[in-house]
Motif scaffolding. Structure first.
Motif, PDB file in Angstrom:
ATOM      1  N   UNK B 166      47.255  -4.956  33.458  1.00 61.13           N
ATOM      2  CA  UNK B 166      46.678  -5.971  32.581  1.00 61.13           C
ATOM      3  C   UNK B 166      47.700  -6.328  31.511  1.00 61.13           C
ATOM      4  N   UNK B 167      47.617  -7.575  31.085  1.00 58.76           N
ATOM      5  CA  UNK B 167      48.573  -8.035  30.078  1.00 58.76           C
ATOM      6  C   UNK B 167      47.859  -8.788  28.971  1.00 58.76           C
ATOM      7  N   UNK B 168      48.335  -8.551  27.739  1.00 58.59           N
ATOM      8  CA  UNK B 168      47.812  -9.319  26.620  1.00 58.59           C
ATOM      9  C   UNK B 168      48.957  -9.760  25.737  1.00 58.59           C
ATOM     10  N   UNK B 169      48.781 -10.882  25.085  1.00 57.45           N
ATOM     11  CA  UNK B 169      49.867 -11.416  24.281  1.00 57.45           C
ATOM     12  C   UNK B 169      49.767 -10.922  22.846  1.00 57.45           C
ATOM     13  N   UNK B 170      50.875 -10.435  22.338  1.00 53.99           N
ATOM     14  CA  UNK B 170      50.965 -10.052  20.919  1.00 53.99           C
ATOM     15  C   UNK B 170      52.097 -10.891  20.320  1.00 53.99           C
ATOM     16  N   UNK B 171      52.100 -10.904  19.030  1.00 48.92           N
ATOM     17  CA  UNK B 171      53.207 -11.604  18.384  1.00 48.92           C
ATOM     18  C   UNK B 171      54.527 -11.018  18.870  1.00 48.92           C
ATOM     19  N   UNK B 172      55.383 -11.838  19.365  1.00 46.72           N
ATOM     20  CA  UNK B 172      56.698 -11.535  19.957  1.00 46.72           C
ATOM     21  C   UNK B 172      56.708 -10.255  20.797  1.00 46.72           C
ATOM     22  N   UNK B 173      55.687 -10.115  21.592  1.00 46.56           N
ATOM     23  CA  UNK B 173      55.684  -8.949  22.461  1.00 46.56           C
ATOM     24  C   UNK B 173      54.558  -9.036  23.462  1.00 46.56           C
ATOM     25  N   UNK B 174      54.410  -7.968  24.206  1.00 44.60           N
ATOM     26  CA  UNK B 174      53.362  -7.928  25.205  1.00 44.60           C
ATOM     27  C   UNK B 174      52.583  -6.631  25.065  1.00 44.60           C
ATOM     28  N   UNK B 175      51.294  -6.743  25.264  1.00 44.41           N
ATOM     29  CA  UNK B 175      50.453  -5.547  25.339  1.00 44.41           C
ATOM     30  C   UNK B 175      50.121  -5.332  26.801  1.00 44.41           C
ATOM     31  N   UNK B 176      50.397  -4.153  27.287  1.00 42.38           N
ATOM     32  CA  UNK B 176      50.196  -3.873  28.710  1.00 42.38           C
ATOM     33  C   UNK B 176      49.226  -2.715  28.866  1.00 42.38           C
ATOM     34  N   UNK B 177      48.381  -2.858  29.858  1.00 40.73           N
ATOM     35  CA  UNK B 177      47.516  -1.736  30.194  1.00 40.73           C
ATOM     36  C   UNK B 177      47.574  -1.486  31.673  1.00 40.73           C
ATOM     37  N   UNK B 178      47.664  -0.230  32.040  1.00 38.87           N
ATOM     38  CA  UNK B 178      47.700   0.122  33.458  1.00 38.87           C
ATOM     39  C   UNK B 178      46.621   1.159  33.742  1.00 38.87           C
ATOM     40  N   UNK B 179      45.806   0.862  34.723  1.00 39.87           N
ATOM     41  CA  UNK B 179      44.720   1.794  35.088  1.00 39.87           C
ATOM     42  C   UNK B 179      44.905   2.268  36.506  1.00 39.87           C
ATOM     43  N   UNK B 180      44.706   3.553  36.715  1.00 41.13           N
ATOM     44  CA  UNK B 180      44.714   4.077  38.069  1.00 41.13           C
ATOM     45  C   UNK B 180      43.554   5.055  38.253  1.00 41.13           C
ATOM     46  N   UNK B 181      43.148   5.149  39.497  1.00 40.37           N
ATOM     47  CA  UNK B 181      42.031   6.049  39.772  1.00 40.37           C
ATOM     48  C   UNK B 181      42.569   7.400  40.193  1.00 40.37           C
ATOM     49  N   UNK B 182      42.249   8.385  39.402  1.00 36.64           N
ATOM     50  CA  UNK B 182      42.763   9.732  39.649  1.00 36.64           C
ATOM     51  C   UNK B 182      41.880  10.467  40.649  1.00 36.64           C
ATOM     52  N   UNK B 192      50.488   0.093  26.540  1.00 37.96           N
ATOM     53  CA  UNK B 192      51.827   0.020  25.971  1.00 37.96           C
ATOM     54  C   UNK B 192      51.927  -1.195  25.078  1.00 37.96           C
ATOM     55  N   UNK B 193      52.818  -1.059  24.127  1.00 32.73           N
ATOM     56  CA  UNK B 193      53.250  -2.224  23.370  1.00 32.73           C
ATOM     57  C   UNK B 193      54.722  -2.408  23.677  1.00 32.73           C
ATOM     58  N   UNK B 194      55.019  -3.551  24.216  1.00 30.16           N
ATOM     59  CA  UNK B 194      56.397  -3.779  24.640  1.00 30.16           C
ATOM     60  C   UNK B 194      56.985  -4.956  23.873  1.00 30.16           C
ATOM     61  N   UNK B 195      58.137  -4.670  23.256  1.00 27.85           N
ATOM     62  CA  UNK B 195      58.851  -5.758  22.578  1.00 27.85           C
ATOM     63  C   UNK B 195      60.310  -5.683  22.994  1.00 27.85           C
ATOM     64  N   UNK B 196      60.786  -6.787  23.455  1.00 31.52           N
ATOM     65  CA  UNK B 196      62.196  -6.856  23.853  1.00 31.52           C
ATOM     66  C   UNK B 196      62.586  -5.688  24.736  1.00 31.52           C
ATOM     67  N   UNK B 197      61.827  -5.435  25.748  1.00 33.38           N
ATOM     68  CA  UNK B 197      62.105  -4.388  26.723  1.00 33.38           C
ATOM     69  C   UNK B 197      61.993  -2.988  26.133  1.00 33.38           C
ATOM     70  N   UNK B 198      61.626  -2.866  24.890  1.00 33.59           N
ATOM     71  CA  UNK B 198      61.400  -1.550  24.298  1.00 33.59           C
ATOM     72  C   UNK B 198      59.911  -1.235  24.296  1.00 33.59           C
TER      73      UNK B 198
END
Lengths: 176, 301
Positions: B166-182, B192-198
């Motif tokens: 899943x992806x969400x937009x943040x100011x100059x970055x991306x909010x990412x969520x990943x779900x898996x079934x264990x 995650x909060x991702x900005x400029x590949x960090x």
């Protein structure tokens, strides 16, 4: 407080109100019991049973008709139930067998104790029908229904009760 | 004396039988009245218990339905305003109820350690504390509610829609969520909060079934311990989790009424009160409003 208010309090189970109603009506109702069941202990049983029903089922008194009349009906029913239980009822012969007696002149004034004694001397069948008809004011049809007898039996019981009373009064006068 | 006179004599003298009964008659009567009062109380109590439990069942069902309606209404309004509203100031306290966090903001996250920490921490569950009551009525009511809840919220729930990225937009970055079934009863999510590949920030969530209930578990540096929220309402596109002990978030809502968007909403009990550190945490991947925190994520293909 008016009786109306006290009845309302009684509906709520107020003990003071219950006692007030008991004290107001129990002398008269005890009298009713004694007329039907004779023995003092039995009369007390009937009174307690009847007043218990009166006080706990007071919700069924709708306010229509006299409160005393409502209480009295419960007391009479309770008395009849006891008599039924004792299986004391023995009803005499039917109307055909009744013979017309000569009317007798009696002393006009009867003392209170005499009256009580007279009724006590009647057999239970006569006494019950006499009470219900003469004092409670029921019609023969109603009495027949209440006691589970025929209307004719009720009528004959009343006549026989009268005759017996007349006889008793005469005997008393002759002796007295 | 003729017959009429005999009748009259008796009728006129009814009062000769009147007599005040013995005192013991009243005493007997009073005992019976006392017993009657006690018995009436028991009957009334039992009837009340049954009636109350029935009412509670009805109440629970209708409250749930009503709540969901109310929430939907609120969220519908939110949904409309979300795109355009600015970040509003949030009331912040310096309360030190929560332990201060060692909050690592910068730097690449070492993937190894959080996972290990997660496994140990995820055994914490929110536990119902029902007041022990000696009265049977409480048992009747709670049993009834429990049974109702069981029938309304069967344990098997489908969360497969959650799986993936899943992806969400943040100011100059991306909010990412990943779900898996264990496993059948466990879904793990990572945010995650991702900005400029960090990757600047990470949090972990878990959906877990325990017994008859599903729990949403939040694990982050903002809170000393993982916090579990118990599912209190379920429908395919609107799910509510709650923890009455936590002021914020008091409720966590999955709102999926719009296609492709999963809106996760965090609701307070009363006003939102956060320490500075907690505030830092919440604004990373969420929009913080006066009365809620929201993050909207779109399924990323």
């Amino acid at each position: 407080m008016t009786e109306h208010q006290i009845i309302a309090a009684c509906r709520r189970g107020d003990r003071k109100a219950q006692k007030w109603i008991y004290e107001r009506y129990s002398p008269k109702m005890f009298g009713v019991c004694k007329r039907y069941v004779r023995k003092q202990e039995d009369a007390e049983d009937v009174l307690v049973n009847a007043m218990f029903k009166v006080l706990t089922k007071i919700d069924s008194y709708g306010g229509k008709g006299s409160f005393e009349g409502w209480i009295r009906r419960i007391v009479v029913n309770e008395a009849l139930m006891l008599l039924r239980k004792r299986k004391d009822f023995q009803y005499a012969a039917s109307l055909d067998e009744v013979q017309i007696a000569d009317t007798v002149d009696v002393v006009e004034e009867l003392k209170a104790q005499d009256i009580i004694k007279l009724l006590e001397k009647l057999p239970v069948g006569y006494r019950t029908v006499f009470n219900l008809y003469v004092i409670e004011g029921f019609k023969h049809r109603e009495i027949a229904e209440q006691l589970g007898i025929s209307i004719n039996t009720s009528k004959s019981q009343l006549i026989l009760a009268k005759k017996r009373l007349q006889k008793l009064i005469t005997e008393q006068n002759l002796m007295g | 004396m003729n017959e009429k006179d005999i009748f009259k004599v008796f009728q006129a003298n009814e009062q000769v039988w009147d007599e005040t009964p013995n005192e013991r008659a009243w005493q007997r009567l009073e005992q019976r009245l006392d017993r009657h009062r006690r018995e009436a109380r028991v009957v009334r109590f039992r009837r009340l218990a049954v009636a109350a439990s029935l009412l509670l069942v009805l109440g629970a069902v209708s409250v749930m339905a009503l709540q969901s309606q109310q929430e939907r209404a609120r969220f519908a309004a939110l949904e409309e305003t979300y795109q355009t509203s600015d970040l509003e100031e949030v009331y912040v306290t310096d309360a030190t109820d929560f332990q201060p966090i060692q909050y690592a903001k910068a730097g690449v996250i070492d993937e190894g350690s959080p996972t290990r920490r997660l496994v140990a921490a995820m055994n914490y569950f929110y536990v119902d504390e029902v007041e022990e009551s000696s009265q049977d009525m409480m048992k009747i009511l709670s049993d009834t509610l429990h049974n109702v809840a069981k029938s309304i919220l069967p344990a098997k729930r489908d969360f497969t829609w959650l799986l993936g990225d899943w992806v969400g937009k943040i100011a100059d970055g991306k909010s990412i969520e990943q779900w898996e079934q264990v496993s059948e009863d466990v879904y793990d999510g990572t945010g995650f909060l991702v900005k400029n590949a960090d990757t600047l920030f990470m949090e972990q969530m878990r959906l877990q079934r325990k017994g008859e209930s599903w729990y949403y578990i939040l694990q982050s540096d903002a809170y000393a311990q993982p916090v579990a929220y118990k599912m209190s309402y379920y429908s395919p596109d609107f799910i509510v989790f709650e923890n009455p002990k936590i002021q914020f978030p008091n409720q966590v809502v999955f709102d999926r009424r719009m296609d492709t968007v999963c809106s996760t909403v965090f609701l307070p009990k009363g006003k939102i009160q956060l320490s500075t550190a907690q505030l830092d945490f919440w604004i990373q991947r969420n929009v913080l409003l006066q009365d809620k925190a929201v993050r909207n994520l779109w399924k990323s293909i």
